[in-house]
Enzyme design. Structure first.
Site, mmCIF file in Angstrom:
data_model
loop_
_atom_site.group_PDB
_atom_site.id
_atom_site.type_symbol
_atom_site.label_atom_id
_atom_site.label_comp_id
_atom_site.label_asym_id
_atom_site.label_seq_id
_atom_site.Cartn_x
_atom_site.Cartn_y
_atom_site.Cartn_z
ATOM 1 N N GLU A 162 19.803 41.609 63.074
ATOM 2 C CA GLU A 162 19.763 40.909 64.365
ATOM 3 C C GLU A 162 18.469 41.163 65.097
ATOM 4 O O GLU A 162 17.746 42.114 64.824
ATOM 5 C CB GLU A 162 20.936 41.327 65.249
ATOM 6 C CG GLU A 162 21.271 42.808 65.236
ATOM 7 C CD GLU A 162 20.152 43.752 65.567
ATOM 8 O OE1 GLU A 162 19.464 43.506 66.600
ATOM 9 O OE2 GLU A 162 19.937 44.730 64.824
ATOM 10 N N GLU A 196 16.878 44.222 62.827
ATOM 11 C CA GLU A 196 16.355 43.091 62.026
ATOM 12 C C GLU A 196 16.993 43.023 60.641
ATOM 13 O O GLU A 196 16.587 42.201 59.818
ATOM 14 C CB GLU A 196 14.841 43.200 61.796
ATOM 15 C CG GLU A 196 13.982 43.279 62.987
ATOM 16 C CD GLU A 196 12.493 43.400 62.628
ATOM 17 O OE1 GLU A 196 12.140 43.375 61.435
ATOM 18 O OE2 GLU A 196 11.683 43.509 63.572
#
Lengths: 341, 341
Positions: free
Chosen positions: A162, A307
């Site tokens: 994310e 991420e």
């Protein structure tokens, strides 16, 4: 996961040219994946990572070291290949998909991005619920539909990651609501807060929980997600639930994606067997979630980036586990003496 | 390692599009390698693993679950590509070299093997010194010359591994002699001893130390290597010393190769900065050596196989660290806002 297949995998591992059990957790990982897939896996594994991006209304309270605009900027960085997860996905043969599920910026029809914007970020959960019921449903469906498509496309293993400035605050609130942990234990420094800002963040998480769940000791997971979650967190929860239904293994990354995994397990306990913890993040709340899920992470490298970076890095270990499982010689084929004692 | 280059590496890491320090140990590894090489590294890293094989006279005392012949058989398995280290080296782009430094079997001129046999295994260290002075010197030189050749060939990073039935007994004796640990703490189950055989192994290590070092509280590292070491352990010690002199990074694998690393550091403390611990083995003596060397391993996957397997697996993490170091965008190039708090 299918226990007959797990037993078959264990039996095969014991024929390989190594002392019994000497590959440790690599053997556990191979057996788990075989049990998930109901087949003796070989390489390539067909791996993908989905990075869900969204903004958070709570950033109005000053909970992050970075301005909210960084969510948008980092999505552009993902699209041009310059972020950490891009490098790791390229190195380890992992297909990378970037999904806008709620960034507070207009990407027009920029190429390479999966356009699934539900809204321009959540609302400020200190004042009101982060999402409406409809927004929550749509965000869950974004992840679920992408997982279904990934399964149809033949992916056997997915990582979730994310990007969303402010999302450690949401993850901390979720951790407290789901595990009952104290706010001070579940709230870390995110991208790098100093002591004063960290204390303020803890107070905000306390106020958020008091606002939404003062009268509820164990709120429903969907209510937790709607009130104190994030659009990217909801999308990851939807992806995890659907991946498990499709017998696709899921690698959680750090604190935020593991919060999504905890919500998925709270909604459907059977999901647990499909989950693998890619790494242990430095965010203190991550340990609480890993304990709650009884997961031992593959890596422990003091990373705290998100991420999907830790999950993609862990995929290189999982690939190794399946390479060993499928390519090593057996005692019989290599003509090697077995243990005598 | 050069501290100016380490500082340059840290400065570069801080320009990359991630919160400061958020790649954790990956940043430390990148900075260490840059400091070792005196240059901003890029991929490919040009990695190699050397697996040194030799037999041990102490196997006459029944210290291993496997017969001594397995050393020879496993070398053949390495040459045909079926062992764990073969699979991992193929997957991670690592050149694999197998070295006969003292296997008690005749390989004739079999292809693919580096023929550097010093003798047909060590002598039984319970009765006499494992090696003569000349055998020790020759074994050290085998490793040193291969390290020099690897440096000339452009390798920037080497892993050391081994195969030798009985060699955890030698590593336990070395650990006690170098660190002063108790035999019962430094002696594990090797490839899988039961309780009775494990107790017997501890008693043998005690008797070996008493025989050779009863009158010496801190014997010279070369005397430790000669009396209770192994030919493959000596070759690894020689390789580690020469690699450091050539500014080549060395990845230690498990218990045996870390015993070789401890001897190298005892002989030349400057070697320490060139060492990286690939993983933490399940052998209890390995933890004692890692503490002695103040090394934190990259991986902790409950492996206990040897062959360089853990070191080669760790190379995938090191490759990732250098990939991130050299390929990520900077805040300036990507137009991303920096931290504001």
């Amino acid at each position: 996961p299918n226990e007959i297949w797990r037993t078959r995998a264990r039996a095969r591992l014991d024929t390989l040219t190594k002392p019994l059990g000497s590959l440790g957790r690599l053997e556990d990982l191979a057996a788990q994946l075989v049990a998930i897939r109901h087949e003796h896996l070989v390489l390539p594994l067909n791996k993908a990572v989905y990075v869900f991006a969204a903004d958070h209304g709570i950033t109005a309270e000053g909970v992050s070291a970075y301005p909210s605009a960084v969510t948008h900027q980092m999505v552009l960085n993902f699209l041009t290949g310059g972020a950490a997860v891009n490098v790791l996905a390229r190195l380890h043969g992992v297909a990378l998909h970037v999904v806008d599920v709620g960034v507070a910026a207009d990407f027009d029809n920029i190429e390479g991005l999966l356009h699934h914007k539900v809204s321009n970020g959540t609302k400020n959960m200190l004042r009101e619920a982060a999402m409406t019921d409809e927004e929550l449903s749509r965000a869950l469906l974004v992840g679920a539909q992408l997982a279904n498509e990934a399964a149809v496309a033949g992916h056997t293993i997915l990582a979730v990651g994310e990007m969303g400035i402010g999302n450690t605050t949401a993850a901390s609130a979720i951790t407290c609501a789901i595990t009952g942990s104290a706010e001070s234990l579940a709230t870390g420094r995110g991208t790098g807060l100093d002591d004063a800002a960290h204390a303020r963040k803890i107070a905000i998480v306390e106020a958020v929980l008091k606002k939404h769940f003062a009268n509820s000791t164990s709120p429903h997971p969907l209510e937790v997600l709607r009130c104190v979650g994030g659009l990217e967190i909801a999308a990851m929860t939807g992806m995890i639930l659907a991946a498990a239904r499709n017998r696709v293994a899921i690698i959680a990354d750090g604190f935020i994606s593991t919060a999504a995994a905890a919500l998925a397990v709270a909604l459907e306990p059977k999901v647990e067997g499909y989950l693998i913890a890619g790494h242990r993040s430095e965010e203190p709340g991550h340990r609480l979630l890993l304990d709650y899920l009884k997961l031992t992470p593959i890596l422990d490298l003091e990373m705290r980036l998100g991420e999907g970076s830790g999950a993609v890095l862990a995929m290189s270990i999982i690939k190794s586990a399946i390479g060993l499982y499928s390519q090593m010689a057996t005692f019989t084929s290599a003509g090697i003496s077995e243990a005598s004692l």
